[in-house]
Design a protein around this motif. Structure first.
Motif, PDB file in Angstrom:
ATOM      1  N   THR A   1      48.084  50.798  38.272  1.00  0.00           N
ATOM      2  CA  THR A   1      47.374  49.740  39.202  1.00  0.00           C
ATOM      3  C   THR A   1      46.301  50.195  39.795  1.00  0.00           C
ATOM      4  OG1 THR A   1      49.084  50.614  40.930  1.00  0.00           O
ATOM      5  CG2 THR A   1      49.709  48.655  39.648  1.00  0.00           C
ATOM      6  N   ILE A   2      45.490  49.444  40.235  1.00  0.00           N
ATOM      7  CA  ILE A   2      44.202  49.780  40.851  1.00  0.00           C
ATOM      8  C   ILE A   2      44.251  49.233  42.322  1.00  0.00           C
ATOM      9  CG2 ILE A   2      42.936  47.906  40.300  1.00  0.00           C
ATOM     10  CD1 ILE A   2      40.263  49.831  39.887  1.00  0.00           C
ATOM     11  N   TRP A   3      43.874  50.175  43.281  1.00  0.00           N
ATOM     12  CA  TRP A   3      43.565  49.648  44.722  1.00  0.00           C
ATOM     13  C   TRP A   3      42.155  49.736  45.119  1.00  0.00           C
ATOM     14  CZ3 TRP A   3      46.448  47.435  48.501  1.00  0.00           C
ATOM     15  CH2 TRP A   3      45.864  47.537  49.578  1.00  0.00           C
ATOM     16  N   VAL A   4      41.669  48.486  45.783  1.00  0.00           N
ATOM     17  CA  VAL A   4      40.307  48.644  46.292  1.00  0.00           C
ATOM     18  C   VAL A   4      40.401  48.265  47.858  1.00  0.00           C
ATOM     19  CG1 VAL A   4      38.169  47.402  46.031  1.00  0.00           C
ATOM     20  CG2 VAL A   4      39.534  47.744  44.060  1.00  0.00           C
TER      21      VAL A   4
ATOM     22  N   LEU B   1      43.311  39.508  37.479  1.00  0.00           N
ATOM     23  CA  LEU B   1      42.914  38.703  38.676  1.00  0.00           C
ATOM     24  C   LEU B   1      42.839  37.148  38.771  1.00  0.00           C
ATOM     25  CD1 LEU B   1      40.077  41.323  40.116  1.00  0.00           C
ATOM     26  CD2 LEU B   1      42.414  40.757  41.101  1.00  0.00           C
ATOM     27  N   ALA B   2      43.158  36.385  39.506  1.00  0.00           N
ATOM     28  CA  ALA B   2      42.969  35.166  39.468  1.00  0.00           C
ATOM     29  C   ALA B   2      41.361  34.517  39.501  1.00  0.00           C
ATOM     30  CB  ALA B   2      43.560  34.278  40.634  1.00  0.00           C
TER      31      ALA B   2
ATOM     32  N   ALA C   1      29.082  41.873  47.651  1.00  0.00           N
ATOM     33  CA  ALA C   1      29.676  42.760  47.409  1.00  0.00           C
ATOM     34  C   ALA C   1      31.240  42.833  46.944  1.00  0.00           C
ATOM     35  CB  ALA C   1      29.676  44.000  48.378  1.00  0.00           C
ATOM     36  N   TRP C   2      31.986  41.914  47.797  1.00  0.00           N
ATOM     37  CA  TRP C   2      33.148  41.629  47.319  1.00  0.00           C
ATOM     38  C   TRP C   2      33.274  40.890  45.986  1.00  0.00           C
ATOM     39  CZ3 TRP C   2      38.016  42.836  49.263  1.00  0.00           C
ATOM     40  CH2 TRP C   2      38.938  42.048  49.216  1.00  0.00           C
ATOM     41  N   ARG C   3      32.431  39.956  45.678  1.00  0.00           N
ATOM     42  CA  ARG C   3      32.529  39.312  44.684  1.00  0.00           C
ATOM     43  C   ARG C   3      32.290  40.225  43.087  1.00  0.00           C
ATOM     44  NH1 ARG C   3      31.027  33.245  43.760  1.00  0.00           N
ATOM     45  NH2 ARG C   3      30.485  34.066  41.829  1.00  0.00           N
ATOM     46  N   THR C   4      31.329  41.193  43.343  1.00  0.00           N
ATOM     47  CA  THR C   4      31.009  42.162  42.590  1.00  0.00           C
ATOM     48  C   THR C   4      32.177  43.104  42.073  1.00  0.00           C
ATOM     49  OG1 THR C   4      28.584  41.930  42.900  1.00  0.00           O
ATOM     50  CG2 THR C   4      29.542  43.745  41.694  1.00  0.00           C
ATOM     51  N   VAL C   5      33.005  43.587  43.214  1.00  0.00           N
ATOM     52  CA  VAL C   5      33.842  44.382  43.015  1.00  0.00           C
ATOM     53  C   VAL C   5      35.367  43.828  42.096  1.00  0.00           C
ATOM     54  CG1 VAL C   5      35.008  44.446  44.972  1.00  0.00           C
ATOM     55  CG2 VAL C   5      34.975  46.562  43.897  1.00  0.00           C
ATOM     56  N   HIS C   6      35.373  42.615  42.494  1.00  0.00           N
ATOM     57  CA  HIS C   6      36.338  41.792  41.917  1.00  0.00           C
ATOM     58  C   HIS C   6      35.914  41.731  40.403  1.00  0.00           C
ATOM     59  CE1 HIS C   6      38.074  40.871  45.591  1.00  0.00           C
ATOM     60  NE2 HIS C   6      39.152  40.307  45.027  1.00  0.00           N
ATOM     61  N   GLU C   7      34.625  41.142  40.186  1.00  0.00           N
ATOM     62  CA  GLU C   7      34.120  41.028  38.810  1.00  0.00           C
ATOM     63  C   GLU C   7      34.342  42.284  38.132  1.00  0.00           C
ATOM     64  OE1 GLU C   7      30.641  37.753  39.542  1.00  0.00           O
ATOM     65  OE2 GLU C   7      30.335  39.865  39.289  1.00  0.00           O
ATOM     66  N   MET C   8      33.919  43.567  38.700  1.00  0.00           N
ATOM     67  CA  MET C   8      34.151  44.800  38.008  1.00  0.00           C
ATOM     68  C   MET C   8      35.837  45.033  37.563  1.00  0.00           C
ATOM     69  SD  MET C   8      32.775  48.484  39.683  1.00  0.00           S
ATOM     70  CE  MET C   8      33.738  48.531  41.026  1.00  0.00           C
TER      71      MET C   8
ATOM     72  N   PHE D   1      42.602  45.026  48.418  1.00  0.00           N
ATOM     73  CA  PHE D   1      43.514  44.311  47.633  1.00  0.00           C
ATOM     74  C   PHE D   1      43.901  45.280  46.127  1.00  0.00           C
ATOM     75  CE2 PHE D   1      39.045  44.119  45.399  1.00  0.00           C
ATOM     76  CZ  PHE D   1      39.280  43.838  43.957  1.00  0.00           C
ATOM     77  N   SER D   2      44.822  45.018  45.399  1.00  0.00           N
ATOM     78  CA  SER D   2      45.519  45.696  44.318  1.00  0.00           C
ATOM     79  C   SER D   2      45.236  44.765  43.256  1.00  0.00           C
ATOM     80  CB  SER D   2      46.806  46.150  44.534  1.00  0.00           C
ATOM     81  OG  SER D   2      47.661  45.192  44.704  1.00  0.00           O
ATOM     82  N   ALA D   3      45.431  45.212  42.095  1.00  0.00           N
ATOM     83  CA  ALA D   3      45.594  44.521  40.613  1.00  0.00           C
ATOM     84  C   ALA D   3      46.227  45.349  39.699  1.00  0.00           C
ATOM     85  CB  ALA D   3      44.217  44.158  40.219  1.00  0.00           C
ATOM     86  N   ARG D   4      46.859  44.816  38.737  1.00  0.00           N
ATOM     87  CA  ARG D   4      47.696  45.150  37.586  1.00  0.00           C
ATOM     88  C   ARG D   4      47.064  45.121  36.329  1.00  0.00           C
ATOM     89  NH1 ARG D   4      53.131  42.324  37.584  1.00  0.00           N
ATOM     90  NH2 ARG D   4      51.834  40.401  37.477  1.00  0.00           N
TER      91      ARG D   4
END
Length: 235
Positions: free
Chosen positions: A96-99, A37-38, A22-29, A67-70
């Motif tokens: 920005t997005i916060w997960v 994201l790196a 789930a952690w990987r999928t949400v990063h891909e999303m 985590f957050s991302a710009r």
């Protein structure tokens, strides 16, 4: 005693694998939506996940899963309205997005309110809360209360075990900007209500965080027609 410990260990291992997926999928999303994201974050291995986010006994430290991302420059450009005389310096529709993965064993109004307040006070344009338990009806009502400050989304961890957009039967989806939507309607002399619809709760629409009124371009491949596109209005 050893059997008991073995059972706990097996349960922790299974939970860790599920949460990692789930952690990987949400990063891909988040990356697919256009955020920075790196690749090491997106493609994190199971072993690295365990070392970073699990206790010695293998149980997941859910409180660390956040985590957050710009938005990328391309995303900012795409979602910034064109300048007008009334608004010569328009701002982007995104930020920005916060997960965050919920650590609690229930998701009620109190937890959702706390999450919404955090996102609003931290000026996150979007907040995604992932839980391993269903959301209550009262918690869902809290989401709308923060709409003027931040866009809150909720996902069940179980629904993120696989990335739906990677399925061979799911065509490529591209969310259009305001300008692209306007150009589409002008080109075909359409009103947006004449477009086929996609529900906001559709799994792919949720994946891309689509809002009502947005249009998505769906690109399919046909043996006879080659690649062709269709469009749907989010409602």
């Amino acid at each position: 005693m050893s059997d008991e410990h073995g059972g706990v260990s097996d349960a922790n291992e299974k939970a860790a694998v599920r949460t990692w997926r789930a952690w990987r999928t949400v990063h891909e999303m988040v990356q697919d939506r256009g955020y920075e994201l790196a690749e090491s974050e997106v493609k994190i291995s199971l072993e690295t996940f365990k070392q970073t986010y699990c206790n010695i006994d293998g149980s997941v430290l859910r409180a660390k899963l956040k985590f957050s991302a710009r938005p990328t420059q391309a995303m900012i450009k795409k979602f910034t309205p064109p300048a007008t005389a009334a608004n010569p310096d328009p701002k982007a529709d995104i930020g920005t997005i916060w997960v965050e993965f919920l650590d609690d064993d229930s998701l009620g109004a109190e937890q959702m309110r706390k999450f919404g307040k955090f996102c609003a006070q931290a000026n996150h344009a979007t907040g995604i809360l992932v839980s391993h338990v269903p959301v209550s009806a009262s918690a869902k009502k809290e989401i709308a209360k923060f709409a003027q400050w931040t866009s809150i989304e909720w996902f069940l961890e179980e629904d993120l075990l696989i990335n739906i957009t990677h399925h061979e039967l799911v065509p490529r989806h591209v969310v259009l900007s305001r300008e692209e939507k306007a150009a589409l309607l002008k080109r075909y002399r359409l009103k947006e209500t004449q477009l086929p619809r996609i529900l906001q709760k559709d799994p792919v629409a949720k994946y891309f965080g689509m809002k009502r009124g947005q249009v998505v371009k769906i690109i399919r491949t046909s043996e006879t027609a080659g690649r062709y596109a269709s469009y749907r209005l989010c409602v």
